[in-house]
Design an enzyme around this catalytic site. Sequence first.
Site, PDB file in Angstrom:
ATOM      1  N   ASP A 187      -6.626  -5.915  -6.534  1.00 39.41           N
ATOM      2  CA  ASP A 187      -6.219  -6.954  -5.316  1.00 39.41           C
ATOM      3  C   ASP A 187      -7.358  -7.779  -5.100  1.00 39.41           C
ATOM      4  O   ASP A 187      -8.031  -7.775  -4.003  1.00 39.41           O
ATOM      5  CB  ASP A 187      -5.768  -6.064  -4.181  1.00 39.41           C
ATOM      6  CG  ASP A 187      -5.379  -6.931  -3.029  1.00 39.41           C
ATOM      7  OD1 ASP A 187      -5.017  -8.039  -3.036  1.00 39.41           O
ATOM      8  OD2 ASP A 187      -5.501  -6.441  -1.888  1.00 39.41           O
TER       9      ASP A 187
ATOM     10  N   ASP B 112     -15.924  -2.130  -4.639  1.00 43.52           N
ATOM     11  CA  ASP B 112     -16.226  -3.538  -3.979  1.00 43.52           C
ATOM     12  C   ASP B 112     -17.419  -4.091  -4.182  1.00 43.52           C
ATOM     13  O   ASP B 112     -18.334  -3.152  -4.218  1.00 43.52           O
ATOM     14  CB  ASP B 112     -15.634  -3.435  -2.593  1.00 43.52           C
ATOM     15  CG  ASP B 112     -14.934  -4.694  -1.967  1.00 43.52           C
ATOM     16  OD1 ASP B 112     -13.831  -4.837  -1.971  1.00 43.52           O
ATOM     17  OD2 ASP B 112     -15.780  -5.528  -1.443  1.00 43.52           O
ATOM     18  N   SER B 113     -17.563  -5.373  -3.972  1.00 40.03           N
ATOM     19  CA  SER B 113     -18.983  -5.868  -3.949  1.00 40.03           C
ATOM     20  C   SER B 113     -19.617  -5.824  -2.662  1.00 40.03           C
ATOM     21  O   SER B 113     -20.775  -6.208  -2.450  1.00 40.03           O
ATOM     22  CB  SER B 113     -19.033  -7.415  -4.425  1.00 40.03           C
ATOM     23  OG  SER B 113     -18.085  -8.014  -3.809  1.00 40.03           O
TER      24      SER B 113
ATOM     25  N   PHE C  75     -11.629  -4.016  -6.041  1.00 35.37           N
ATOM     26  CA  PHE C  75     -11.446  -5.064  -4.682  1.00 35.37           C
ATOM     27  C   PHE C  75     -10.917  -3.966  -3.488  1.00 35.37           C
ATOM     28  O   PHE C  75      -9.795  -4.648  -2.889  1.00 35.37           O
ATOM     29  CB  PHE C  75     -10.921  -6.106  -5.088  1.00 35.37           C
ATOM     30  CG  PHE C  75     -11.051  -6.980  -6.272  1.00 35.37           C
ATOM     31  CD1 PHE C  75     -12.018  -7.755  -6.402  1.00 35.37           C
ATOM     32  CD2 PHE C  75     -10.329  -6.838  -7.350  1.00 35.37           C
ATOM     33  CE1 PHE C  75     -12.517  -8.448  -7.486  1.00 35.37           C
ATOM     34  CE2 PHE C  75     -10.519  -7.478  -8.573  1.00 35.37           C
ATOM     35  CZ  PHE C  75     -11.573  -8.356  -8.495  1.00 35.37           C
TER      36      PHE C  75
ATOM     37  N   ARG D 128       0.763  -1.224  -0.093  1.00 33.52           N
ATOM     38  CA  ARG D 128       0.120  -0.032   0.076  1.00 33.52           C
ATOM     39  C   ARG D 128       1.076   1.344   0.016  1.00 33.52           C
ATOM     40  O   ARG D 128       0.592   2.464  -0.639  1.00 33.52           O
ATOM     41  CB  ARG D 128      -0.899  -0.182   1.262  1.00 33.52           C
ATOM     42  CG  ARG D 128      -2.063  -0.892   1.282  1.00 33.52           C
ATOM     43  CD  ARG D 128      -3.129  -0.765   2.234  1.00 33.52           C
ATOM     44  NE  ARG D 128      -2.678  -1.383   3.548  1.00 33.52           N
ATOM     45  CZ  ARG D 128      -3.093  -2.533   3.900  1.00 33.52           C
ATOM     46  NH1 ARG D 128      -3.830  -3.405   2.955  1.00 33.52           N
ATOM     47  NH2 ARG D 128      -2.556  -3.194   5.120  1.00 33.52           N
TER      48      ARG D 128
ATOM     49  N   CYS E 271      -3.345 -13.648  -4.289  1.00 35.54           N
ATOM     50  CA  CYS E 271      -3.202 -14.228  -3.252  1.00 35.54           C
ATOM     51  C   CYS E 271      -3.414 -15.620  -3.070  1.00 35.54           C
ATOM     52  O   CYS E 271      -3.688 -16.134  -2.031  1.00 35.54           O
ATOM     53  CB  CYS E 271      -4.043 -13.159  -2.023  1.00 35.54           C
ATOM     54  SG  CYS E 271      -5.560 -13.328  -2.153  1.00 35.54           S
TER      55      CYS E 271
END
Length: 395
Positions: free
Chosen positions: A300, A249-250, A227, A211, A340
């Site tokens: 991400d 984002d969801s 995300f 970040r 990830c």
Amino acid sequence: MTKTLILKHGREKALQGKHPWIYSNAVVRVNGNPQPGETVLVRTEEGKALGWAAYSPLSQIRARMWNWDVDEVVDEAFLRRRLQRAIELRVRLGLNGAGQGARLVHAESDGLPGLIVDRYADVLVMQILSVGVEVWREQLTDWLMELTGAHSLYERSDVEVRRLEGLQERKGLLRGENVRRVVLEEHGLRYGVDVEGGQKTGFYLDQRENRRRVGQLAAGRRVLNCFCYTGGFSLAALAGGAEQVLSVDSSAEALRLAQENLALNNGLDASRATWLEGDVFTVLRQLRDEGQQFDLVILDPPKFAPTAVQAARAARGYKDINWLGFRLLRPGGLLATFSCSGGISPEFFQKIVADAAADANVAARVVAYLHADADHPVALSFPEGEYLKGLICAI
Ligand code: SAH
């Protein structure tokens, strides 16, 4: 009588390389009827003792090694030493400052297979993923409180993989006061963490250094953060001087927290931030159709492939968002892209991103290879510990 696990002839190779997992198909026999989580002595079929492991009768990973020193007993003192050693590493790395966040225990790579401990300021969050750790839960909780001086400790063992070990999901406050929301500091920014209801243990500490790096590249740029969760990269980009940051984002709850986090940081200009609830796969297409362009795109996503079994499907997902990410970049733009997924190797990830760039018809160069921050160490004998990889690409 010592309870023992006997390996099949020739199956001691990985173990001798200090890999901590013993798969069920490598086991020829178990003597003494050990209970789930009990410590067993591991032997070759020829009778050579190799070390001590936690027995897990239901899991494909039938045992996880505690140590390779047959003379070192696995008892309370041993486990307390392991915890202490893990915490001391973070201190040595300068990552255990007051008011900050740090992963204190990173499971296998810290010699504590199946145990995750994150510290958010003075609140600890523990996650137990193996029955070998589960049987020591009470003691571990006490030692963690004692060794860190924390005020509270939550358990966030509400993850499905526990079923593989025959364990139920569980979460809740184990010690201290109920705090629910805790504020930590990261590179001069304040982030609120929902330790009870947030994703994973509440915050993505592994991206701390990334970040910062990506934030430094944001000055004067129009940024798209996909995300975004609770606004980690979004706040870093604003702090880095971004002109505009659109975050997607969801999860409505994550976006609500993200906006709260922005409000926690007086120095940041909220008028430069826009938050959008939606599916990134759809939103990226809409942005493309609208002809929008960005100078910095951040991707991400959550793990698309926890294990290698899902790799092929996951690869299609990664390629899709990266392809769209490249297409939305202005000439001279940057793409910061992450995976990830334990089931996707760094080499494979780079290949996927390369294919995406080719399909988007851009010449992209990697300008940085990124990994999880140093409080997520990777034991050299356990490459599986390296799950997070990222690339910053310039076009
Ligand atoms: N970059 C963040 C962490 C991202 S975690 C940080 O630094 O803190 C992944 C996020 O993706 C989660 O917040 C999850 O809600 C979101 N998510 C998962 N699938 C999604 C989708 N299809 N579209 C949009 N967001 C999604």
